[in-house]
Scaffold this motif. Sequence first.
Motif, mmCIF file in Angstrom:
data_model
loop_
_atom_site.group_PDB
_atom_site.id
_atom_site.type_symbol
_atom_site.label_atom_id
_atom_site.label_comp_id
_atom_site.label_asym_id
_atom_site.label_seq_id
_atom_site.Cartn_x
_atom_site.Cartn_y
_atom_site.Cartn_z
ATOM 1 N N MET A 41 23.133 -2.239 -6.003
ATOM 2 C CA MET A 41 21.987 -1.197 -5.715
ATOM 3 C C MET A 41 21.238 -1.957 -4.375
ATOM 4 O O MET A 41 20.878 -2.996 -4.723
ATOM 5 N N TYR A 42 20.828 -1.271 -3.404
ATOM 6 C CA TYR A 42 20.153 -1.860 -2.223
ATOM 7 C C TYR A 42 18.616 -1.080 -2.374
ATOM 8 O O TYR A 42 18.436 0.000 -2.486
ATOM 9 N N VAL A 43 17.522 -1.957 -2.159
ATOM 10 C CA VAL A 43 16.306 -1.749 -2.342
ATOM 11 C C VAL A 43 15.633 -2.105 -1.109
ATOM 12 O O VAL A 43 15.580 -2.846 -0.583
ATOM 13 N N TYR A 44 15.065 -0.888 -0.426
ATOM 14 C CA TYR A 44 14.366 -0.886 0.836
ATOM 15 C C TYR A 44 13.043 -0.722 0.814
ATOM 16 O O TYR A 44 12.681 0.469 0.119
ATOM 17 N N LYS A 45 12.241 -1.206 1.574
ATOM 18 C CA LYS A 45 11.051 -0.636 1.599
ATOM 19 C C LYS A 45 10.648 0.503 2.646
ATOM 20 O O LYS A 45 11.589 0.607 3.579
ATOM 21 N N THR A 46 10.035 1.382 2.344
ATOM 22 C CA THR A 46 9.732 2.377 3.298
ATOM 23 C C THR A 46 8.343 2.424 4.159
ATOM 24 O O THR A 46 8.271 1.879 4.942
ATOM 25 N N LEU A 47 7.447 2.870 3.204
ATOM 26 C CA LEU A 47 6.007 2.687 3.820
ATOM 27 C C LEU A 47 5.159 1.677 3.473
ATOM 28 O O LEU A 47 5.457 1.202 2.284
ATOM 29 N N SER A 48 4.472 1.037 4.355
ATOM 30 C CA SER A 48 3.454 0.093 3.848
ATOM 31 C C SER A 48 2.442 0.543 2.834
ATOM 32 O O SER A 48 2.085 1.893 2.949
ATOM 33 N N ALA A 49 1.581 -0.272 2.307
ATOM 34 C CA ALA A 49 0.714 0.250 1.582
ATOM 35 C C ALA A 49 -0.647 1.184 2.583
ATOM 36 O O ALA A 49 -1.077 1.969 2.100
ATOM 37 N N GLY A 50 -0.602 0.619 3.783
ATOM 38 C CA GLY A 50 -1.653 1.298 4.694
ATOM 39 C C GLY A 50 -0.979 2.593 4.944
ATOM 40 O O GLY A 50 -1.680 3.721 5.112
ATOM 41 N N GLY A 51 0.329 2.637 5.242
ATOM 42 C CA GLY A 51 1.039 3.906 5.557
ATOM 43 C C GLY A 51 0.856 4.955 4.338
ATOM 44 O O GLY A 51 0.796 6.186 4.806
ATOM 45 N N ARG A 52 1.206 4.331 3.183
ATOM 46 C CA ARG A 52 0.846 5.196 1.922
ATOM 47 C C ARG A 52 -0.552 5.776 1.804
ATOM 48 O O ARG A 52 -0.623 7.145 1.541
ATOM 49 N N PHE A 53 -1.302 4.987 1.954
ATOM 50 C CA PHE A 53 -2.802 5.394 1.962
ATOM 51 C C PHE A 53 -3.210 6.262 3.111
ATOM 52 O O PHE A 53 -3.837 7.365 2.890
ATOM 53 N N CYS A 54 -2.453 6.208 4.397
ATOM 54 C CA CYS A 54 -3.068 7.277 5.101
ATOM 55 C C CYS A 54 -2.222 8.773 5.033
ATOM 56 O O CYS A 54 -2.867 9.842 5.187
ATOM 57 N N HIS A 55 -0.857 8.486 4.218
ATOM 58 C CA HIS A 55 -0.370 9.699 3.938
ATOM 59 C C HIS A 55 -1.247 10.572 3.273
ATOM 60 O O HIS A 55 -1.153 11.518 3.473
#
Length: 234
Positions: free
Chosen positions: A1-15
């Motif tokens: 299984m491949y695990v990849y980062k998507t949004l940073s903590a700041g990106g998720r907060f902004c979302h």
Amino acid sequence: MYVYKTLSAGGRFCHWLIAGCMVILFCTGLYIGNPAFIGTQGTEPTMAVANLFSMETIRYIHFAAAFVFCGALLFRLFLVFSYPGDRLFPNFRSTGYWQGLVEVMAYYAFLRRHHKTYIRNPLAATAYLGIYFLMFVEAVTGLAMYAMIKPNSWLAGLFGPVNNWLGNEYMTHIVHHVIAWVFFLFLLGHVYMVFYNDIVERSGELSSIVSGRKNFSEQPADAKPGLRVEAKSG
């Protein structure tokens, strides 16, 4: 299984901050366009409700949410340059992008059973880029109308000319109003696609906006250096 980062903590907060502001702005904007309580006469309970939902109060909430929205949008733009997972935008110069776009569109039109694995598929990446552009236009037109309230302020000097570029303040209002409804329609489609991808494709789309990670059974076609967390068997 491949695990990849998507949004940073700041990106998720902004979302979530942008999403919350958009809901508030849309609801208050509808009220401003067609107020329900603008009377000055009535019984005491009626007047209490009228004061609670007065145009002044709703406009204040709308303006406050608008400035928070603009701040979050500027911070989101900063993150584009600071973290690779926050800039998964389409590469229009790539042949693979156009092939992937057609493939994904055919998949969602039920003309294909599968499409390549993506961290963010070309259709979604294109839609997000378009939405961010419309957010910018919405912010500019909103500030242009707000500047009319204070014609001698620096906001008027900076954004006031937008009204002339679009013809007049009424046309600015129309553009602002139409884009707001585009956001509403996008939100419906966005929520549907998130649940569809989570339930049907099992991509972890819904949980990724909280955890910032997605799990894949194969290497994503749009994988970028620095996003991969780990690889597990099974």
